[in-house]
Each structure stands twice: as C-alpha cells, then as structure tokens.
Scaffold this active site. Structure first.
Site, short mmCIF file in Angstrom:
data_model
loop_
_atom_site.label_atom_id
_atom_site.label_comp_id
_atom_site.label_asym_id
_atom_site.label_seq_id
_atom_site.Cartn_x
_atom_site.Cartn_y
_atom_site.Cartn_z
N ASP A 145 0.81 -1.22 0.00
CA ASP A 145 0.00 0.00 0.00
C ASP A 145 0.84 1.27 0.00
OD1 ASP A 145 -2.28 -1.46 -0.05
OD2 ASP A 145 -2.67 -1.35 2.10
N MET A 189 -5.12 -3.05 -5.89
CA MET A 189 -5.20 -3.11 -4.44
C MET A 189 -4.95 -1.73 -3.84
SD MET A 189 -3.64 -6.79 -3.32
CE MET A 189 -4.84 -7.97 -2.69
N GLU A 246 -9.29 -0.61 -5.12
CA GLU A 246 -10.33 -1.40 -4.44
C GLU A 246 -10.98 -0.60 -3.31
OE1 GLU A 246 -8.56 -4.82 -2.49
OE2 GLU A 246 -7.05 -3.59 -1.51
#
Lengths: 434, 434
Positions: A145, A189, A246
């Site tokens: 992330d 993601m 997402e």
C-alpha cells in the site's frame, strides 16, 4: 556500550508482498554472521508464534534456501493479523511474550509489517523498557500500500507498481486489438491510499496507459464516473481503460465494493475485506452503455507476483533487513527502518531510523497535488517518484520452467522435530526390508 | 513447378495471445527475405482490413521493430472476429477480396487464428481455387484454448499454461500465509476446453498446486462442488485453492457464469462472453461457509502476459510463421501449420501441414482419461504433455523498467500515409519559424 549477547527473532506480519521474504533473507544472513547473536529464530505467524511458542530454528536452515528467500513471494515463516490489547487492559499477552523471550534469551526482536505491525512492535518495545528487560526492537517496513509515513517508500510497493504498469500495458494491447469498442476495468489493491492504482500512470508514460485512474483519496461519484467514461468513449473510439483502487468510497462513506451485496466480510483488524470494486463498476457501466465491459480482478495475484518483482525493490527489502539487524546490534530500539531518497540526479537512498510511535498510527496517502481530480488521472510527479523504484528484474531461478522458491525446513525449537526425524528413519528401515 | 511471383499478406484473427505477434515476426522476416515475394502486406483487423482495403505496408517497417514483435503480446496489426457468409448465400465479400488481391497482386495469403479463423481461410482458399485465381492460402494456428485438432498443441497455449502455473504457485504461497482458513478461486480462460485450467496441475508438480480443478469437459454440479470443497477444508485446515474454467456448465447446459445476472453478452461469433464464473462460485461458497473466499479473475491478463511467456512457445510461434511462408512458396494451399511431437525422450517437434477443412470445425478437448472426475483434478499425463512446452523465459527488453514492445509504423498502402507525412513536415516548419 556494553555488548549485549543474545538471540534474535524475526516475525512477519500483515498482508504478503513479493519481497517480504527478501527482508527476512537480509535479517537471517546478517544475523547468522554476527558473533553477538547467539541464535537466530523466526516466529511462526508473527506475534502468534511467540505467544504459542511456535518458533523456528533458523540456524538449522541451509544458506542456499535462505538466499532463495530473496525471490520467494509471500511470508515464508507465516504471517498474522493480530492486534495486541493495550497493556493496561490486559497484560497477560505481554507477560507471555516476556516469558518466551526469557526462555530463549531473545535480546533482539525484529518485526516486519505495515502500520498495524509497527504498532505491535512499538507496544512490545515500550513494555520491555518499562519492565527493564533488555531487548532491542526494530520494525522493518513492508506493505504494497506504500502508506507508511516518514519513509520515501515501502518495500513491496515497487513490485506491485511494476506489475500493475506492465499488466496495464499488456492489457491495453489486448483490449484495443479489435476495431470495436471495449471498456476494461482493472481493480488495483489499496485500502485507503491510491499508490497502487496510481502506478498505472507509468504505463501511460510508455504510451500504453490507462485513460482514467480512481484513487481512494478522492470521493467517488458515479455521476462523475459516467461523465468521464462517456468523454473517453468519444475520444478513443469506444476503447477505454480504467484503473480503480479497491478502496474507493462514495460520498456516504461506503466502499464501492460494499455495493456488491454478496460481500461484506471484515478482517481481524476490523478493516472491510476489499475486492469486487471492478465488478460493481462494470455492472454500473453495463446499465449505461451497450459497449462490452470486462473487469480484471487479479486480487492477491498482484501483491505476490514475484515473477515480475522490481530488482530495486528486492535489493532494498534485503538491505532493510540487514540494516534492521545493525540498528538492533547498535542497541537502538523502538525504531522502524526507513528510506530517505538522496537529492541526486541518479536515484539512491539512505537507510534511516524512524521512531515506531511516529509511524505506527500514521498513514501516508498520495499527495493531493498529484491527483488530477478533474481528469480522474495522476500527474507526472508520480512518474518521477515511482520510475526509479521499478528498475530491473530479479526473480527466482527456473526449475522445470517454473520458479524455484525457497524451501525452508522450519524446524520447531520445542522438540517436535526430533520425533519427525525418528519417523523418517523408521519408515526408511521398513522400506529397505520390504 | 512454375515460380509464382507476387505479394504476400498476413491477417491476424481471433482473441489475442502472448505469441501471435511472434508468428507475425516469423512471417514478415521470412517473407521480406524471399525474392519471389514481391511485397509484404498486413491486413488491419484480419479479413475486415482486406474488405475495407486497410492494408499496411510491411516493407516500410524497421527490421528491429519486426524483431521486437517476437516479445510483444496481442495482435499488432489488429485482430477481428468476423465470420464470412457462405459463398452461395452471399458472394459479394468473396468478390471484394478477389478484387483487392488482384489490385495488389497478392498470391500468398496467410491467416493466423483459431478454429473460426481457419474456417475463414478455408472458405477463401476454396473460392480462389474455384475461380482459378492463383493464391496459396495457409493458416497459422493460434489460440490459448489449445483446442485446435490434429496438432500436438497450439501457439499461445504454453504461455498461458506457464502464467497460470506460476500464478497459482505464487497465489498458494500468498493464500496460505495465515494460520486461518481461506478459500481461493482462480478463474482460468477456456470456453469449451479445459486446457488452461488444467495447467494448474503443473503447480502441483512443484508442490504448490491447486486442490481442485474444474474443466468444461465435465458437467459442473454445485452439490459435488460443495462435497469436494468440504473435504478439502477438512484435509487442509481450511485452506483450499480452486481453479475453475470460465466455461464450466451446469446440467441444463447453462454456463455457471450465466448464473451471474449482470452478464449475458455474446461475441460476434455468437459465443457467450465468459467471465464471472469465479464470482458465482465464490458467492455460492459464501452461502455455505463462513471461511473467507477470494476470487481471482485475471481475465485477459492471462492471455497477454508476455512478460511470462514460455521461450518454447515464442520460438515455436515464430517458426510456425516461417514454416507457413515456406509452405505457401512451395505452392501448397488450404493447409494449416501443425506441430507433431517427435517420439523422443528430449522434447522436439516437427512442423507439419494439416488440411484446413479438417481443422476448421473440429475442436480438441482435454482427453477424458486425463480428467480425474471423482477427485475433481487432472492426471499426471497432463504434466508429461505440458511441462516441455513451458520451458525457458523470453520477454521484451526492459526500457525504464517496463517492457519495450514493438512500435510499428503501420503505413497504409492506400495513400493516406503521404498526407500524414506532409502534415508532419508542415508542422515542423511552423515550429522552426515560431
């Protein structure tokens, strides 16, 4: 400085990446070569392995397999999502950790993970200090992330960025192959930060990019979405490539993926389980246009795509592991390893230490000035930032045309392994007689 | 044999693969080096490009870029899904093709595609024969589905197999990282044949395989599915990796993906548009168990993943293109290039010719004896068959850490390009003055 001799233990925590094991390789190889480290251990499934005394003896591993960890994705010693309670609320887990550390004379504790894991490492470090148990606790950053604060970037991110950019380039060549319209939605993601989705910008730099990029930093509006798509349909002869994080949310705070009714699970940190965003967007577009819409949802494939890892990422993850060992041996504690980019034309970084408390509960999002809100795209600043990170390839050697990943023996220290060896000998004996 | 001098044209048709351009490279490079081929053309979007006289002049391309086609996925000259009507029904398209071929003196027609494309090639070949137009028509096989008959395998398949096996290995490491249960469903491409899904068996060979594999050759039953999954949940501590072909059907003949109500489109051959199978299966499992279920739907990512292409596949696709040119120059017509595996210990193939009519409407499914129906898995025969095909890596050179794909000029023969060049010069002039 009085020398502290003792054992070292590493735990892996949080979601896998392509390079978390590269950091483990750095830790293990550096630690095994240091005379002040009396033994090297690994906790099975992070903090849970310590609580349950499920601990692997790394001294018994083959060095060749430890080297292969550099190019083996995911977390070879097992990961965990486990939040320690506050000490004041419930000290029992902290006391148990202390008990196990004392039993194995563990004086160096390294924890490899994201924000939540740094919080765990910080809590344990503070507990040891308050209880005067000499143990040096260092966090090693890890998260696709890229949302850890105070570090230029985080190991694991660059490999996802490379995967997403490469895949978008390939998907663009694929999706534009016919002279008929086609809309593609790629789900990247990223729960709260848009770093992964933004990586599609790199593909644009190579002339094969996405047309629209949606990140969680900007509230998602279906009206704006349809305006954007309609415009691109006109501009690009009906061929539109969309990348959506997402974690995009609509105005009332719900995730777009939550509008998919078959979902709604939460992980054990209480975060909503992501995925399904692209399906929801695809369904929406199908209600608006007759153009064929395809959603690409590689899900966890992207974060463990070690076959497409960035060499820079692998090396930095490895060095982050080594640097963590050095910090601990210097009797530093309660820090996370961080990366500071040197202000030079040719990319290079300096390894730094960041107080765990600072990093534990902060979150680094995409700079708002890098987000082109009106165009639903990302600015070129991201390219300058990210391009140096995705350079070079480094992947597992091939065996039978497929990756040869590390195979650890994972011998438990609590004695069970002796039984296994006995059984093997016993069976062999039978075989010979038969 | 009287020498036939004339131009050659290549068309690409059907869904993209990682190596369809490798065949194009083989055709172009071989043809450009042959003195009997007066000019080399490429049809934009297959047969449509011929009908619309949208034809690229390959003689004007840089050889370096043609070489890069070997490692560029999808169909660089544009693909098409277009079914010619029967000649008796409507001869107009055939007459138009003949007109264009005569205009450019095209005497060699190569068509690269799957079953439907071989049917097109076969129809055109027959039409030329009946009308005494000297033109040699050769099909070059291409399909990730591996469902072309009379050939050991089909270019494009091996690279998907390698992608699926590698990805399953990585996904298995990822999905089993926690000590908590997790079900993963990977959706493999493949409309009627289970070759792609079966490739997950290769991952099992390397110790990181799927637990259950569902292929379209076997009618899908939700009852059996749940029995299988329940059994694996017990055996594997709740961790189950499932691979399902997008084309699995239930007893009444409907695709599982059709049970997803937001879908239902058909492509222009009238085939149902696949995708969504994993979502349907995931929803079903979520209604049965509280275990976390994740569906991985890479969709077209898998078929264009040239970054993970099999070297064997790239080389064979290239050689298939070269062999097609040689067949045509030998004045063979109405054949497809095929692969025959030599009965030796070390894998090698012989390039053969197969009558187009035979291959056009046949379909080669997974041998039923390779399907372990009871276990919902695939037998080891598949490993012996497939493993030699996925050997070696061959991918595009890196530029800025990302693939450098071929950039063709794609100069149209009908004169429009002259205008473009003029405009470029004109703008440059303005720039200099400004």
């Amino acid at each position: 400085m009085k020398i502290c001799k003792g054992a070292m233990i590493l735990g892996q925590s949080g979601g896998p990446t392509s390079v978390i094991n590269a950091s483990a390789a750095g830790v293990f190889i550096e630690a095994l070569n240091n005379e002040n480290i009396t033994h090297v251990y690994a906790a099975s499934h992070g903090i849970k392995g310590i609580l349950n005394e499920e601990i692997f003896d790394i001294n018994q591993e083959d060095i060749k397999e430890l080297e292969l960890l550099k190019t083996t994705p995911s977390s070879s010693i097992g990961s965990v999502r486990y939040k320690l309670k506050d000490y004041k609320e419930d000290p029992s887990e902290y006391l148990r950790i202390l008990e196990v550390f004392k039993k194995y004379d563990i004086r160096y504790f390294l924890y490899n993970g994201g924000n939540d894991s740094m919080d765990t490492c910080n809590k344990i470090s503070k507990f040891f200090k308050e209880n005067s148990y000499e143990c040096y606790c260092i966090g090693i950053p890890k998260t696709i992330d890229n949302d850890l604060a105070f570090t230029d970037h985080t190991p694991g991110f660059a490999s996802v960025a490379k995967y997403i950019a490469t895949t978008i380039m390939e998907a663009k060549l694929d999706a534009t192959v016919y002279d008929t319209p086609m809309i593609i939605i790629f789900e990247a993601m990223g729960r709260n930060a848009g770093w992964c989705a933004a990586s599609a910008k790199l593909a644009e730099y190579k002339g094969l990019g996405a047309d629209l990029i949606y990140v969680p930093e900007i509230t998602f509006s279906f009206d704006k979405f349809w305006q954007d798509v309609e415009k691109k349909i006109k501009e690009n002869n009906g061929k539109v490539i969309i990348v959506a994080s997402e974690g995009i949310k609509i105005e009332d705070g719900r995730y777009v993926s939550e509008l998919n009714e078959s979902r709604g699970e939460k992980d054990s940190f209480g975060h909503a389980q992501m995925g399904g965003t692209a399906s929801v967007l695809a369904s929406f577009l199908r209600s608006k246009t007759k153009i064929k819409v395809r959603s690409l949802e590689p899900s966890l494939i992207q974060r463990s795509a070690a076959h497409l890892a960035s060499k820079v990422d692998v090396i930095e993850a490895y060095e982050a592991g080594r640097f963590a060992v050095k910090l601990a041996l210097n009797q530093e504690t309660d820090y996370m390893v961080g990366f500071k980019r040197k202000p030079k034309e040719i990319y290079s970084i300096e390894y730094i230490k960041i107080p765990l408390e600072d990093v534990a509960n902060a979150e680094k999002k995409l700079p708002l000035e890098w987000i082109l809100k009106e165009e639903s795209n990302i600015s070129d600043d991201f390219i300058s930032y990210c391009l140096p990170l995705i350079q070079g390839d480094m992947k597992a050697p091939l065996e039978d045309g497929l990756p040869r990943f590390a195979k650890l023996k994972k011998i438990l220290v609590n004695g069970n392994w002796r039984l296994s060896v006995f059984i093997i000998f016993f069976s062999k004996d039978i075989e010979t007689k038969g």
